[in-house]
Design a protein around this motif. Structure first.
Motif, PDB file in Angstrom:
ATOM      1  N   PRO A   1      16.065   6.277 -38.120  1.00 37.83           N
ATOM      2  CA  PRO A   1      17.374   5.857 -37.651  1.00 37.83           C
ATOM      3  C   PRO A   1      17.899   6.801 -36.575  1.00 37.83           C
ATOM      4  CG  PRO A   1      17.273   5.914 -40.054  1.00 37.83           C
ATOM      5  CD  PRO A   1      16.040   6.588 -39.546  1.00 37.83           C
ATOM      6  N   LYS A   2      18.492   6.233 -35.551  1.00 40.58           N
ATOM      7  CA  LYS A   2      19.079   7.027 -34.481  1.00 40.58           C
ATOM      8  C   LYS A   2      20.493   7.422 -34.867  1.00 40.58           C
ATOM      9  CE  LYS A   2      20.383   6.753 -29.600  1.00 40.58           C
ATOM     10  NZ  LYS A   2      20.449   5.863 -28.420  1.00 40.58           N
ATOM     11  N   THR A   3      20.813   8.695 -34.752  1.00 40.27           N
ATOM     12  CA  THR A   3      22.126   9.198 -35.144  1.00 40.27           C
ATOM     13  C   THR A   3      23.140   8.993 -34.036  1.00 40.27           C
ATOM     14  OG1 THR A   3      21.099  10.866 -36.550  1.00 40.27           O
ATOM     15  CG2 THR A   3      23.393  11.221 -35.942  1.00 40.27           C
ATOM     16  N   THR A   4      24.343   8.520 -34.432  1.00 44.48           N
ATOM     17  CA  THR A   4      25.449   8.376 -33.496  1.00 44.48           C
ATOM     18  C   THR A   4      26.692   8.974 -34.123  1.00 44.48           C
ATOM     19  OG1 THR A   4      26.083   6.217 -34.365  1.00 44.48           O
ATOM     20  CG2 THR A   4      24.511   6.233 -32.559  1.00 44.48           C
ATOM     21  N   ALA A   5      27.657   9.336 -33.295  1.00 43.86           N
ATOM     22  CA  ALA A   5      28.902   9.916 -33.790  1.00 43.86           C
ATOM     23  C   ALA A   5      29.841   8.801 -34.228  1.00 43.86           C
ATOM     24  CB  ALA A   5      29.563  10.758 -32.695  1.00 43.86           C
ATOM     25  N   THR A   6      30.335   8.889 -35.492  1.00 43.44           N
ATOM     26  CA  THR A   6      31.270   7.884 -35.992  1.00 43.44           C
ATOM     27  C   THR A   6      32.034   8.439 -37.169  1.00 43.44           C
ATOM     28  OG1 THR A   6      31.512   5.671 -36.922  1.00 43.44           O
ATOM     29  CG2 THR A   6      29.495   6.850 -37.450  1.00 43.44           C
ATOM     30  N   ASP A   7      33.289   7.993 -37.320  1.00 42.18           N
ATOM     31  CA  ASP A   7      34.093   8.361 -38.477  1.00 42.18           C
ATOM     32  C   ASP A   7      34.083   7.259 -39.524  1.00 42.18           C
ATOM     33  OD1 ASP A   7      34.855  10.780 -37.337  1.00 42.18           O
ATOM     34  OD2 ASP A   7      36.516   9.855 -36.267  1.00 42.18           O
ATOM     35  N   GLN A   8      33.335   6.192 -39.290  1.00 40.32           N
ATOM     36  CA  GLN A   8      33.285   5.058 -40.190  1.00 40.32           C
ATOM     37  C   GLN A   8      31.978   5.100 -40.992  1.00 40.32           C
ATOM     38  OE1 GLN A   8      36.038   3.178 -40.049  1.00 40.32           O
ATOM     39  NE2 GLN A   8      36.779   4.347 -38.298  1.00 40.32           N
ATOM     40  N   ILE A   9      32.015   4.588 -42.220  1.00 39.35           N
ATOM     41  CA  ILE A   9      30.772   4.443 -42.979  1.00 39.35           C
ATOM     42  C   ILE A   9      29.934   3.317 -42.384  1.00 39.35           C
ATOM     43  CG2 ILE A   9      31.744   2.867 -44.719  1.00 39.35           C
ATOM     44  CD1 ILE A   9      29.194   5.638 -45.459  1.00 39.35           C
ATOM     45  N   LEU A  10      30.618   2.287 -41.837  1.00 34.26           N
ATOM     46  CA  LEU A  10      29.920   1.151 -41.235  1.00 34.26           C
ATOM     47  C   LEU A  10      30.657   0.694 -39.991  1.00 34.26           C
ATOM     48  CD1 LEU A  10      27.703  -1.169 -41.581  1.00 34.26           C
ATOM     49  CD2 LEU A  10      29.596  -2.510 -42.555  1.00 34.26           C
ATOM     50  N   SER A  11      29.908   0.416 -38.944  1.00 38.22           N
ATOM     51  CA  SER A  11      30.508  -0.197 -37.754  1.00 38.22           C
ATOM     52  C   SER A  11      29.516  -1.170 -37.138  1.00 38.22           C
ATOM     53  CB  SER A  11      30.924   0.866 -36.729  1.00 38.22           C
ATOM     54  OG  SER A  11      29.805   1.576 -36.253  1.00 38.22           O
ATOM     55  N   LEU A  12      30.029  -2.339 -36.783  1.00 38.62           N
ATOM     56  CA  LEU A  12      29.267  -3.347 -36.050  1.00 38.62           C
ATOM     57  C   LEU A  12      29.854  -3.445 -34.659  1.00 38.62           C
ATOM     58  CD1 LEU A  12      28.575  -4.047 -39.031  1.00 38.62           C
ATOM     59  CD2 LEU A  12      28.523  -6.451 -38.349  1.00 38.62           C
ATOM     60  N   ASN A  13      28.991  -3.362 -33.654  1.00 38.12           N
ATOM     61  CA  ASN A  13      29.448  -3.386 -32.273  1.00 38.12           C
ATOM     62  C   ASN A  13      28.868  -4.592 -31.550  1.00 38.12           C
ATOM     63  OD1 ASN A  13      30.446  -2.753 -29.728  1.00 38.12           O
ATOM     64  ND2 ASN A  13      28.904  -1.181 -29.322  1.00 38.12           N
ATOM     65  N   SER A  14      29.686  -5.634 -31.409  1.00 40.09           N
ATOM     66  CA  SER A  14      29.332  -6.831 -30.626  1.00 40.09           C
ATOM     67  C   SER A  14      27.979  -7.423 -31.024  1.00 40.09           C
ATOM     68  CB  SER A  14      29.333  -6.499 -29.130  1.00 40.09           C
ATOM     69  OG  SER A  14      30.599  -6.057 -28.717  1.00 40.09           O
ATOM     70  N   ILE A  15      27.771  -7.622 -32.322  1.00 36.57           N
ATOM     71  CA  ILE A  15      26.478  -8.163 -32.734  1.00 36.57           C
ATOM     72  C   ILE A  15      26.443  -9.687 -32.572  1.00 36.57           C
ATOM     73  CG2 ILE A  15      26.096  -6.290 -34.373  1.00 36.57           C
ATOM     74  CD1 ILE A  15      26.401  -8.487 -36.593  1.00 36.57           C
ATOM     75  N   GLU A  16      25.256 -10.168 -32.211  1.00 36.58           N
ATOM     76  CA  GLU A  16      24.987 -11.597 -32.168  1.00 36.58           C
ATOM     77  C   GLU A  16      23.798 -11.884 -33.081  1.00 36.58           C
ATOM     78  OE1 GLU A  16      24.398 -12.838 -28.148  1.00 36.58           O
ATOM     79  OE2 GLU A  16      26.525 -12.654 -27.636  1.00 36.58           O
ATOM     80  N   VAL A  17      23.841 -13.027 -33.753  1.00 34.71           N
ATOM     81  CA  VAL A  17      22.761 -13.425 -34.658  1.00 34.71           C
ATOM     82  C   VAL A  17      22.234 -14.788 -34.247  1.00 34.71           C
ATOM     83  CG1 VAL A  17      22.169 -14.096 -37.014  1.00 34.71           C
ATOM     84  CG2 VAL A  17      23.584 -12.074 -36.623  1.00 34.71           C
ATOM     85  N   LEU A  18      20.914 -14.861 -34.092  1.00 32.76           N
ATOM     86  CA  LEU A  18      20.238 -16.109 -33.761  1.00 32.76           C
ATOM     87  C   LEU A  18      19.395 -16.578 -34.940  1.00 32.76           C
ATOM     88  CD1 LEU A  18      18.824 -15.571 -30.144  1.00 32.76           C
ATOM     89  CD2 LEU A  18      20.499 -17.297 -30.825  1.00 32.76           C
ATOM     90  N   TYR A  19      19.419 -17.883 -35.200  1.00 35.50           N
ATOM     91  CA  TYR A  19      18.507 -18.497 -36.145  1.00 35.50           C
ATOM     92  C   TYR A  19      17.498 -19.336 -35.377  1.00 35.50           C
ATOM     93  CZ  TYR A  19      21.288 -17.184 -40.236  1.00 35.50           C
ATOM     94  OH  TYR A  19      21.930 -16.472 -41.221  1.00 35.50           O
ATOM     95  N   ASP A  20      16.228 -19.186 -35.754  1.00 33.30           N
ATOM     96  CA  ASP A  20      15.139 -19.926 -35.099  1.00 33.30           C
ATOM     97  C   ASP A  20      15.139 -19.708 -33.581  1.00 33.30           C
ATOM     98  OD1 ASP A  20      14.027 -21.088 -37.417  1.00 33.30           O
ATOM     99  OD2 ASP A  20      15.655 -22.555 -37.449  1.00 33.30           O
TER     100      ASP A  20
END
Length: 272
Positions: free
Chosen positions: A4-23
């Motif tokens: 895993p690549k380490t990034t600086a964050t104060d959150q346990i979880l963050s999603l940044n502009s994710i897109e999800v494709l099916y098929d």
């Protein structure tokens, strides 16, 4: 396996502009960004098909089994990018996803279900202490721990599903529609226990719910997702006070369902 690549964050979880494709064709999630603070409780609200469950599966890594993938954006857990991490390794990192539908081993007792969920590296002493802790949170399970799980009530099976998740000692607990099909008094009981676990153990919680009223009673803030997009984000109090939220999600519209309102999309101020 890629580290895993380490990034600086104060959150346990963050999603940044994710897109999800099916098929590789169907775009189900369109630029979703959310954050869960350490030790916080956050709700992801929306109607059926809005993209709530897909968002959770993107976080836990369960999209591949449904021919889905995160095609864009970043998912960061505890300062690490986890997009290329296998689902089982995400569990080892502390992410636990309680899937909709109360998935338990019906032929086993609650006690056996809890033991089956414990990591293989957990000592017998630790397994027993974790079971005792879970039975303290869920005394109904303690009373039924020797019964066959298939004969438990819907509420008891939901408690067992959450208990199984807690056996993995998660740092982030993601719950998909825990109130589904349950009577209001059971929803209040289960949500009260979730709130207690959050406060006593500092466990971060991401709660996916259609029952917005129940969810907003226990979380600090929430996101409203529609058609794969986040259309509103605010504190729980602000969301409860919002007239549109009241009308379409909290029953303030005299029993109206937004699917039945002809000009719903035009009337929603957050989309204008």
């Amino acid at each position: 396996m890629a580290q895993p690549k380490t990034t600086a964050t104060d959150q346990i979880l963050s999603l940044n502009s994710i897109e999800v494709l099916y098929d590789s064709v169907l775009l189900a999630i369109k630029g979703v960004s959310i954050e869960v603070p350490r030790g916080g409780m956050v709700a992801l609200l929306g109607s059926n098909g809005a993209g709530k469950s897909t968002t959770l599966k993107a976080i836990s890594g369960l999209l591949k089994a449904e021919r889905g993938k995160v095609s864009r954006g970043e998912i960061c857990f505890d300062g690490k990018l986890i997009g290329n991490i296998l689902p089982q390794d995400r569990v080892a990192m502390g992410i636990c996803h309680v899937i909709e539908g109360r998935r338990v081993f019906e032929h086993m007792t609650p006690d056996e279900n809890l033991e089956a969920a414990a990591p293989m590296s957990m000592s017998r002493q630790k397994v027993n202490s974790e079971k005792a802790r879970i039975y303290e949170y869920f005394p109904r399970l303690a009373e039924r721990k020797a019964s066959q799980s298939g004969y438990l009530s819907g509420g008891e099976q939901q408690m067992l599903a959450i208990g199984r998740a807690l056996m993995t000692q998660p740092r982030l607990l993601m719950l998909d529609e825990p109130s589904l099909g349950l009577a209001p008094f059971l929803v209040a009981e289960i949500f009260g226990i979730i709130q207690r676990i959050n406060k006593e153990d500092g466990l971060s919680v991401l709660l996916v719910e259609q029952n917005a009223l129940a969810a907003l009673e226990i979380v600090s803030h929430g996101y409203l997702i529609e058609n794969g997009r986040v259309v509103m984000h605010d504190s729980a109090e602000a969301l409860k006070a919002n007239s549109d939220i009241q009308e379409f999600y909290l029953g303030g519209g005299e029993g109206k369902n937004f699917h039945d309102i002809k000009h719903y999309s035009r009337r929603k101020r957050w989309l204008s």
